[in-house]
Design a protein around this motif. Sequence first.
Motif, PDB file in Angstrom:
ATOM      1  N   GLN A 223       0.769  -1.209  -0.021  1.00  0.00           N
ATOM      2  CA  GLN A 223      -0.107   0.066  -0.074  1.00  0.00           C
ATOM      3  C   GLN A 223       0.812   1.314   0.018  1.00  0.00           C
ATOM      4  O   GLN A 223       0.421   2.180  -0.539  1.00  0.00           O
ATOM      5  CB  GLN A 223      -0.879   0.114   1.245  1.00  0.00           C
ATOM      6  CG  GLN A 223      -2.027  -1.305   1.359  1.00  0.00           C
ATOM      7  CD  GLN A 223      -2.878  -1.054   0.175  1.00  0.00           C
ATOM      8  OE1 GLN A 223      -3.256   0.239  -0.167  1.00  0.00           O
ATOM      9  NE2 GLN A 223      -3.407  -2.155  -0.702  1.00  0.00           N
ATOM     10  N   ARG A 224       1.918   1.411   0.673  1.00  0.00           N
ATOM     11  CA  ARG A 224       2.825   2.329   0.730  1.00  0.00           C
ATOM     12  C   ARG A 224       3.543   2.690  -0.624  1.00  0.00           C
ATOM     13  O   ARG A 224       3.732   3.792  -1.119  1.00  0.00           O
ATOM     14  CB  ARG A 224       3.848   2.106   1.832  1.00  0.00           C
ATOM     15  CG  ARG A 224       3.658   2.137   2.964  1.00  0.00           C
ATOM     16  CD  ARG A 224       4.274   1.771   4.150  1.00  0.00           C
ATOM     17  NE  ARG A 224       4.088   1.797   5.709  1.00  0.00           N
ATOM     18  CZ  ARG A 224       4.479   1.142   6.625  1.00  0.00           C
ATOM     19  NH1 ARG A 224       5.313   0.264   6.500  1.00  0.00           N
ATOM     20  NH2 ARG A 224       4.446   1.479   7.729  1.00  0.00           N
ATOM     21  N   TYR A 225       3.720   1.535  -1.395  1.00  0.00           N
ATOM     22  CA  TYR A 225       4.626   1.750  -2.698  1.00  0.00           C
ATOM     23  C   TYR A 225       3.579   2.309  -3.580  1.00  0.00           C
ATOM     24  O   TYR A 225       3.810   3.244  -4.406  1.00  0.00           O
ATOM     25  CB  TYR A 225       4.953   0.372  -3.078  1.00  0.00           C
ATOM     26  CG  TYR A 225       6.440   0.192  -2.539  1.00  0.00           C
ATOM     27  CD1 TYR A 225       7.511   0.897  -2.457  1.00  0.00           C
ATOM     28  CD2 TYR A 225       6.347  -1.195  -1.936  1.00  0.00           C
ATOM     29  CE1 TYR A 225       8.715   0.300  -2.011  1.00  0.00           C
ATOM     30  CE2 TYR A 225       7.619  -1.615  -1.271  1.00  0.00           C
ATOM     31  CZ  TYR A 225       8.885  -0.829  -1.341  1.00  0.00           C
ATOM     32  OH  TYR A 225       9.919  -1.224  -0.804  1.00  0.00           O
ATOM     33  N   ALA A 226       2.156   1.829  -3.553  1.00  0.00           N
ATOM     34  CA  ALA A 226       1.245   2.217  -4.335  1.00  0.00           C
ATOM     35  C   ALA A 226       0.911   3.566  -4.274  1.00  0.00           C
ATOM     36  O   ALA A 226       0.837   4.586  -5.026  1.00  0.00           O
ATOM     37  CB  ALA A 226      -0.176   1.679  -4.286  1.00  0.00           C
ATOM     38  N   THR A 227       0.724   4.315  -2.752  1.00  0.00           N
ATOM     39  CA  THR A 227       0.641   5.631  -2.398  1.00  0.00           C
ATOM     40  C   THR A 227       1.894   6.477  -2.671  1.00  0.00           C
ATOM     41  O   THR A 227       1.482   7.518  -3.396  1.00  0.00           O
ATOM     42  CB  THR A 227       0.423   5.816  -0.847  1.00  0.00           C
ATOM     43  OG1 THR A 227      -0.728   4.763  -0.498  1.00  0.00           O
ATOM     44  CG2 THR A 227       0.080   6.916  -0.370  1.00  0.00           C
ATOM     45  N   SER A 228       3.021   6.133  -2.733  1.00  0.00           N
ATOM     46  CA  SER A 228       4.063   6.952  -2.883  1.00  0.00           C
ATOM     47  C   SER A 228       4.277   6.928  -4.792  1.00  0.00           C
ATOM     48  O   SER A 228       4.615   7.957  -5.049  1.00  0.00           O
ATOM     49  CB  SER A 228       5.457   6.189  -2.862  1.00  0.00           C
ATOM     50  OG  SER A 228       5.491   4.792  -3.204  1.00  0.00           O
ATOM     51  N   TRP A 229       3.921   5.931  -5.179  1.00  0.00           N
ATOM     52  CA  TRP A 229       3.820   6.030  -6.953  1.00  0.00           C
ATOM     53  C   TRP A 229       2.626   7.186  -7.069  1.00  0.00           C
ATOM     54  O   TRP A 229       2.968   8.040  -8.189  1.00  0.00           O
ATOM     55  CB  TRP A 229       3.507   4.775  -7.503  1.00  0.00           C
ATOM     56  CG  TRP A 229       3.320   4.718  -8.881  1.00  0.00           C
ATOM     57  CD1 TRP A 229       4.411   4.959  -9.861  1.00  0.00           C
ATOM     58  CD2 TRP A 229       2.148   4.754  -9.777  1.00  0.00           C
ATOM     59  NE1 TRP A 229       3.905   4.833 -11.140  1.00  0.00           N
ATOM     60  CE2 TRP A 229       2.416   4.889 -10.974  1.00  0.00           C
ATOM     61  CE3 TRP A 229       0.749   4.625  -9.370  1.00  0.00           C
ATOM     62  CZ2 TRP A 229       1.633   4.829 -12.121  1.00  0.00           C
ATOM     63  CZ3 TRP A 229      -0.118   4.749 -10.356  1.00  0.00           C
ATOM     64  CH2 TRP A 229       0.086   4.871 -11.660  1.00  0.00           C
ATOM     65  N   GLU A 230       1.607   7.082  -6.526  1.00  0.00           N
ATOM     66  CA  GLU A 230       0.541   8.162  -6.963  1.00  0.00           C
ATOM     67  C   GLU A 230       1.022   9.610  -6.749  1.00  0.00           C
ATOM     68  O   GLU A 230       0.758  10.456  -7.414  1.00  0.00           O
ATOM     69  CB  GLU A 230      -0.798   7.744  -5.992  1.00  0.00           C
ATOM     70  CG  GLU A 230      -1.521   6.623  -6.638  1.00  0.00           C
ATOM     71  CD  GLU A 230      -2.747   6.208  -5.847  1.00  0.00           C
ATOM     72  OE1 GLU A 230      -3.151   7.112  -4.904  1.00  0.00           O
ATOM     73  OE2 GLU A 230      -3.244   5.246  -5.840  1.00  0.00           O
ATOM     74  N   GLN A 231       1.757   9.756  -5.404  1.00  0.00           N
ATOM     75  CA  GLN A 231       2.317  10.973  -5.097  1.00  0.00           C
ATOM     76  C   GLN A 231       3.111  11.318  -5.902  1.00  0.00           C
ATOM     77  O   GLN A 231       3.405  12.631  -6.194  1.00  0.00           O
ATOM     78  CB  GLN A 231       2.741  10.967  -3.632  1.00  0.00           C
ATOM     79  CG  GLN A 231       1.719  10.900  -2.467  1.00  0.00           C
ATOM     80  CD  GLN A 231       2.212  10.913  -1.374  1.00  0.00           C
ATOM     81  OE1 GLN A 231       3.305  11.038  -0.916  1.00  0.00           O
ATOM     82  NE2 GLN A 231       1.370  10.793  -0.136  1.00  0.00           N
ATOM     83  N   SER A 232       3.988  10.622  -6.643  1.00  0.00           N
ATOM     84  CA  SER A 232       5.133  10.984  -7.390  1.00  0.00           C
ATOM     85  C   SER A 232       4.699  11.302  -8.689  1.00  0.00           C
ATOM     86  O   SER A 232       5.813  11.993  -9.630  1.00  0.00           O
ATOM     87  CB  SER A 232       6.442   9.728  -7.681  1.00  0.00           C
ATOM     88  OG  SER A 232       5.521   8.623  -8.228  1.00  0.00           O
ATOM     89  N   LEU A 233       3.465  11.084  -9.129  1.00  0.00           N
ATOM     90  CA  LEU A 233       3.027  11.386 -10.638  1.00  0.00           C
ATOM     91  C   LEU A 233       3.027  13.150 -10.680  1.00  0.00           C
ATOM     92  O   LEU A 233       2.553  13.835  -9.789  1.00  0.00           O
ATOM     93  CB  LEU A 233       1.386  11.031 -10.845  1.00  0.00           C
ATOM     94  CG  LEU A 233       1.343   9.445 -10.773  1.00  0.00           C
ATOM     95  CD1 LEU A 233      -0.229   8.936 -10.963  1.00  0.00           C
ATOM     96  CD2 LEU A 233       1.952   8.918 -11.924  1.00  0.00           C
ATOM     97  N   ARG A 234       3.284  13.371 -11.905  1.00  0.00           N
ATOM     98  CA  ARG A 234       3.400  14.935 -12.382  1.00  0.00           C
ATOM     99  C   ARG A 234       4.397  15.467 -11.163  1.00  0.00           C
ATOM    100  O   ARG A 234       4.432  16.739 -10.744  1.00  0.00           O
ATOM    101  CB  ARG A 234       2.014  15.561 -12.326  1.00  0.00           C
ATOM    102  CG  ARG A 234       1.069  15.137 -13.291  1.00  0.00           C
ATOM    103  CD  ARG A 234      -0.173  15.733 -13.224  1.00  0.00           C
ATOM    104  NE  ARG A 234      -1.043  15.419 -14.134  1.00  0.00           N
ATOM    105  CZ  ARG A 234      -2.226  15.743 -14.448  1.00  0.00           C
ATOM    106  NH1 ARG A 234      -2.613  16.847 -13.832  1.00  0.00           N
ATOM    107  NH2 ARG A 234      -3.042  15.203 -15.261  1.00  0.00           N
TER     108      ARG A 234
END
Length: 509
Positions: A223-234
């Motif tokens: 879940q943390r990896y998915a959240t960090s990936w979403e935050q790193s977009l744009r």
Amino acid sequence: MSSNTNSTNEKPAGRSERRNRQRAKDFHHRYLALCRSKNFHPLPEVVKTKKKNQSFLDVYGDRFKYYDWQLIADALREDNSLNNVALRLRKTYTEGTDGLVPHSVHEGNGAEKSPLIDKRTFKQLVETLATFLRTNKVVEHFTIEGFPLAGVRLCTLITGLSQNTSLTELNLARCSIGDEGCKALCAEIKFLPNLQLLNLTACLLTVKGCQAVADVIKFQKMQRYATSWEQSLRYGDIKEDKLMGLRYLYLSHNPAIGDYGLLELTDVLKDDAWVRQIHVCNCGLTDVAAQFLTECLNMNASIEKFDIRDNIKISNEACHEILVKLGANVDDDGSDTASASKKCPKTLASLREHCEYLEMQLDSERNRNGQLESTVEQLHLQIGDYAVQMNELQRELGALVKSRNELLERLKKLENKTSKKKGAGCSLRRTHSDAMASVNHEAIDTLMVATTSKSEAVVKKDHHSREPQQGGSNVPSVGRIIERSIGDCGAGGGEHEMALLMDPVSEKF
């Protein structure tokens, strides 16, 4: 005037009602109100926890009566102000037929005593705590220590825990939840976004309980990896402090965990970057578990503390290696021992202890030296093997280069042969004038072949012979070509052109 006076009277009445509602949802005000209504003296342990800027409840209830627990449960049921709730018992209790009794009495090692809380009151208290967790939106620290929460009691508490979003610390130390309770608890807390600390000290856990905790870490890691990936977009900034998941685990005083229980945790922690501290004191660990932990620390540099104290089967060398991996300040020059000897009196007993300590340290250094020598020998052997492999690879490389050169030479020879064949087979390109001349020659040849079928008569006169003509005039004779076709057709344009080509001076008939 009467309307104005009524409005002014209604405003204080409304304010007092709102104030009374707020006080009804405040634990301390409601507790004091219940004590006054039932004519009970309030407990000083409960009243003194009220502070100016922080509202919390932290009590040890070994000497509370059953009606004290009832008053606390009634005050907690609609509370919406407490940030920290801690209900502790110094002894470990079990749920008997009549209520909560100490664990020693339940085993038959002591005299029979009256239960601390009867069964009905304890059930009401657990249901009240579940309701408190469900309705309170500001509680951050929740501690239930020493209460038996196995089976139905824990399931009741989990129903309220699953709907709480503000909790950051959960302490169930000495609650004897067991492996089944740990599985049920972990199935719910892995979805809690803000929970960072989980304390399951002395909860009768085994390898299965550690496996359930490891599953929580694994799930939250994804879940943390998915959240960090979403935050790193744009090109967004990743806020690691706000990522959900556990950071502090307390699993001490569970001797049945053992080496393989720790293996379940270390396998998950090898590629985890958020867990900071793990406490596994007195968990039946040996040097095998220390080896598992060393391998984990070689791959994970984010763990700040891994407490393995009170595990007597772990050697000092393994402890020293783990401390080095964790980055602890371990002085090998004996500065700590010198400072300790200065504090101790210069007696024979202290000198003996110091000598024993130095001998133990010398033995550890010798063991380390032996290990280093063995590793150096292994490295030398590996270097020799690598040299042999390098020689073989160089030979193979030379053979490959030689074969490549031979193939290139063959390819050049084949290209030369094909170029020569193409040069011999193909003719040079002719100019436009040469092409027209060849076309004219071909046309003449065809015409000559066509005239072979005709009968030709050539009349020739000698320059010396004369032929009398009318008018007495002598005209020199000129060679003439008379063409006569075999058929009935007369002389055509083709015959005329042929005559001109044969003799430019010939006359036309």
